[in-house]
Write a protein that holds these residues in place. Structure first.
Motif: not given
Length: 239
Positions: A162-184
């Motif tokens: 989830x940390x890797x995915x969250x960092x990737x989404x942040x680089x793309x401008x996605x505003x999802x939180x770490x908690x949301x990414x972990x739940x997904x």
């Protein structure tokens, strides 16, 4: 090694374990073709969502599949993965959004979709003139190519993935939180491991590689050494 086709490397594992990047780098190092089967399922999910087709509507999904023209193209930049086309449209970015990721997990559980895409995956991997192919996904070593010449199953903790995915989404401008990414991430894991058709699991003869806290270069080196060992053994046996 089977002489009738290219050398096949199967790389499976859960979302976020590092399969895509490691597979791409491994294919480049070996001079093999790269087949991202996850991108194929993502593209089916995108097409279904655009067409207003429920992701569990087997009849309409079955009608959709023969009409889809899914292809891979050259990378947009050096070191990037192959671009993914739906017809003439480059959908490489759109298929990586969180809604499409969850949609891909849903459609990949449908038997009609898995059966409909099996031949496409095999044809892409065994195209004439290829020395070998690296395929990454969820069931490459168990269903798509159970006779693959080398099988790997990459794993990492849910939090690390989830940390890797969250960092990737942040680089793309996605505003999802770490908690949301972990739940997904956990929802996708449940979908992938609990589905009745081709559930996510390592093949009995797969080499399991834990990528948690391991530098990418080390992961790729581990995979490459094993493949090169098997390639060398196959050449000796063919003499």
């Amino acid at each position: 090694m089977t002489a009738a086709r290219p050398f096949i490397v199967a790389i499976d594992g859960p979302a976020g374990a590092g399969k895509s990047t490691a597979s791409r780098l491994l294919a480049a190092r070996l001079g093999f073709a790269m087949v991202d089967t996850g991108a194929i399922y993502r593209t089916v999910a995108l097409a279904a969502m655009r067409g207003g087709i429920a992701l569990d509507d087997d009849a309409r999904l079955g009608d959709l599949l023969p009409r889809l023209d899914i292809r891979f193209g050259p990378p947009a930049a050096p070191g990037a993965g192959p671009r993914v086309f739906l017809g003439a449209e480059d959908v490489s970015i759109e298929i990586r959004t969180p809604p499409v990721s969850l949609g891909a997990s849903q459609v990949s559980a449908r038997p009609v979709v898995r059966a409909g895409l099996l031949d496409l995956q095999r044809r892409l991997a065994t195209a004439a003139g290829q020395r070998g192919a690296v395929l990454e996904g969820r069931d490459i070593g168990t269903v798509v190519f159970p006779d693959a010449d080398a099988k790997f199953f990459l794993v990492a903790t849910a939090e690390e993935r989830a940390r890797r995915r969250h960092a990737e989404l942040q680089r793309k401008g996605d505003r999802s939180t770490f908690e949301e990414v972990l739940a997904d991430q956990r929802r996708r894991d449940r979908n992938d491991t609990e589905r009745e058709i081709a559930p996510l699991r390592p093949a009995g003869d797969a080499v399991v590689v834990d990528t948690s806290g391991t530098p990418l270069e080390t992961v790729v080196e581990t995979l490459a050494r094993e493949v090169e060992h098997r390639l060398g053994r196959g050449r000796r046996e063919a003499r």
